[in-house]
Design an enzyme around this catalytic site. Sequence first.
Site, PDB file in Angstrom:
ATOM      1  N   GLU A   1      36.371  38.274  63.665  1.00  0.00           N
ATOM      2  CA  GLU A   1      36.898  39.276  63.081  1.00  0.00           C
ATOM      3  C   GLU A   1      38.574  39.254  62.519  1.00  0.00           C
ATOM      4  O   GLU A   1      39.380  39.211  63.310  1.00  0.00           O
ATOM      5  CB  GLU A   1      37.115  40.479  63.964  1.00  0.00           C
ATOM      6  CG  GLU A   1      37.430  41.928  63.037  1.00  0.00           C
ATOM      7  CD  GLU A   1      38.225  42.916  63.819  1.00  0.00           C
ATOM      8  OE1 GLU A   1      38.676  43.785  63.191  1.00  0.00           O
ATOM      9  OE2 GLU A   1      38.617  42.769  64.904  1.00  0.00           O
TER      10      GLU A   1
ATOM     11  N   ASP B   1      36.660  39.584  68.612  1.00  0.00           N
ATOM     12  CA  ASP B   1      37.468  40.754  68.097  1.00  0.00           C
ATOM     13  C   ASP B   1      38.809  40.422  67.675  1.00  0.00           C
ATOM     14  O   ASP B   1      39.450  39.526  68.557  1.00  0.00           O
ATOM     15  CB  ASP B   1      37.351  41.829  69.210  1.00  0.00           C
ATOM     16  CG  ASP B   1      38.307  43.069  69.030  1.00  0.00           C
ATOM     17  OD1 ASP B   1      37.828  43.755  68.222  1.00  0.00           O
ATOM     18  OD2 ASP B   1      39.205  43.372  69.699  1.00  0.00           O
TER      19      ASP B   1
HETATM   20  C1  NOJ Z   1      38.923  45.710  66.226  1.00  0.00           C
HETATM   21  C2  NOJ Z   1      37.757  46.596  66.483  1.00  0.00           C
HETATM   22  O1  NOJ Z   1      36.811  46.708  65.526  1.00  0.00           O
HETATM   23  C3  NOJ Z   1      38.193  47.917  66.909  1.00  0.00           C
HETATM   24  O2  NOJ Z   1      37.512  48.795  67.008  1.00  0.00           O
HETATM   25  C4  NOJ Z   1      39.269  48.048  67.930  1.00  0.00           C
HETATM   26  O3  NOJ Z   1      39.926  49.250  68.205  1.00  0.00           O
HETATM   27  C5  NOJ Z   1      40.279  46.844  67.747  1.00  0.00           C
HETATM   28  N1  NOJ Z   1      39.748  45.544  67.509  1.00  0.00           N
HETATM   29  C6  NOJ Z   1      40.873  46.629  69.167  1.00  0.00           C
HETATM   30  O4  NOJ Z   1      40.093  45.845  70.090  1.00  0.00           O
END
Ligand code: NOJ
Length: 551
Positions: free
Chosen positions: A267, A215
Site C-alpha cells: 500500500e 499496510d
Molecule cells: C491504510 C488502511 O487502508 C486504512 O484503513 C488504515 O486506517 C490505515 N492504513 C492505518 O492502518
Amino acid sequence: MPAIRANPLPNEWWRGAAIYQVYVRSFADGNGDGVGDLAGVRSRLRHLADLGVDALWFNPWYPSPMADGGYDVTDYRSIDPAFGTLAEAEKLIAEALDLGIRTIIDIVPNHVSDTHRWFRQALAAPPGSPERARFWFRPGRGEHGELPPNDWPSQFGGSAWSRVAEPDGTPGEWYLHRFASQQPDLNWEHPEVRAEHEDVLRFWFDRGAAGVRIDSAAEVVKDPALPDFDPEHDPHPYLDRDELHDIYRSWRRLADSYPQPRALIGEVWLPDPERFARYLRPDELHTAFNFGFLACPWDAERLRESITTTLAVHAPVGAPATWVLANHDITRTVTRYGRADTGFDFATKGHGIPTDLALGTRRARAAALLSLALPGSVYLYQGEELGLPEVEDIPADRIEDPMYHRTGGADPGRDGCRVPLPWSGTVSPYGFSAEPVTGEPWLPQPDGWAGLSVAAQSGAPDSMLTLYRTALRLRRAEPGLGDGPMSWLDAGPRVLAFARGSGADGPGFTCVVNLSGAPVPLPAHTAVLLASGPLDGGALPPDTAVWLRTT
Ligand code: NOJ
C-alpha cells in the site's frame, strides 16, 4: 466447479490476477450476531468462485479492539474471536484454494494496537527502558513537557503524539502515532521489530497465505531525530525514506524462499510515480496499489496520462501494473463518478455532495471494463460487483471510523463504504446475517438495497453483478488480457481505445471507452464481446465501454 485458469507461470499468478478484497466485518455474518466473520466467508466462497476471482485479500482479521477497523492489531498470529478461530482461517485458506482462489493477508507493520503486549510492557516500564525503545517515546517540549515533541500531524486529524501517565501516575512521555492514538508507531530501527514481522510473515506463509498486502508500506521508517516537518527538507521525516527498501528486500528474500514464492503487495501512496516504482524493483515488492489511477477523475486525457505513466514506470522494473478503483478507505465508485468532481482526494471528502447515481453507475460499469482490460492485475473491493453506493446517512452515534471522530465530524470518515453487503431479501439484514439473527448489522444498511442484493442481481442480464461475472470470465479466457502488452489506438478526442495482445498470435482484442458527451462510431471489429451498456446501433454511447473482437 469453475475452470481454474491454466496459468503458464503458476508462480507468478499475481501478474495478471483479479483480486477481490474482503472486508470481513461486512462481507457475510455466519453466526447471526451482526458482524461478518470467517464462517460467513466460507459459506459464500461459491459466490466468489462464480464471480471468477483468482485471489482474496482479507483486511486485518487479527484480534483487535477495532479502534481502526482492525488496523490496530493486538496479536498478529491469531484471529479476532468475533471473526472466528485460527483453525477456521486455515480451513478457509484451504477451501478457497480448492476453488482455485488464493489468499492474501493484511500485514500492518507501521503500528500495533495500544493493547498489544509490547505497548502494554512499554507503558509499564520507565522512560529510557528497552520496552519503550520498540516505539517512539519522547519527552514533551515546553516548560513541563506539556507540548508534543514535534509538529507531525496524525493522518486522522490532530497531533501524531499522545502523552502517557507514567506508572506512578504523573504526566510523562509522549508516544508517536501517525494514525489514531490507539495505534502507536513501531520503531523500525529496532532489530526486534524487524525480526518479529519476518516471523509473522513466516507464520502466515506456512499456513498457506499466498501473499501479503502491506499496510502503509511507505510510512514505516521515521527520521530518528524526529524533526519538525519542513516541506523544503528532503528526505521527508516519515514518508518514503530510503531505509524502507532494505526492509522489503529482506521480506522479498523470505517470500522467495518458499517453493511457491509468496507475493508482496504494497500500500504505497506516493505522488511521484518514479518514487513509487522504486518499491517494485526486482528484489523488492512484487506489486503495489496504483492509487494514481484510483484517484483519477473520469476524464479521458487524465486517465490516458495515468495509464501511460503507470506502464512507463513499471516497465523498467519489470513489475506488473495494478488497477484499483476503490477500497475500504475510498468513496464508493458509483457515488464518486456521479459527482461534479469525479476524482478522489482525502482532503476534499465531504458530506452530502450531490451525486447522480444513474450516471455514476453507468461510468462505474465502463470503468470496470476499462480496468479489467488493462495490462496487469486488478483489485475489486467487495460491493463494487453489486454497484453499492456510499452510505452517507449513517447516524453519528453509529459511526466508528476514527477519521470521523478525530476531525470532530469534519471528515465524513470511511464507514460509508463499509456497510454490510446485501445478499438477499427485501429488508435489512438482506441475508447478510445467517439465521438465527441475534444482532443487527454493525453498521446500518439503508432501506432500498433489495434490488442491489446478490440474489436480485444474479441472472439479471443488465445487473452490475452480471457485468462483472461476464467480464471476469472473458478476462480469464482471453489470451491477451491480464499481464501482457497493450497499444493505444486513435479513436478521437475524449475516447480511450487500446488493443491487447502482441498482435502476432491469438485473436485481436480492443477496448474502447467513450468519455465524450456524444456517441462515437465503433472501430472495425468482427464481434462485440461485451459492452457496459446498450450500444446505439454501430455507435458507442457516452460513458460506455466495449470489448471488441477485431480479427
Ligand atoms: C491504510 C488502511 O487502508 C486504512 O484503513 C488504515 O486506517 C490505515 N492504513 C492505518 O492502518
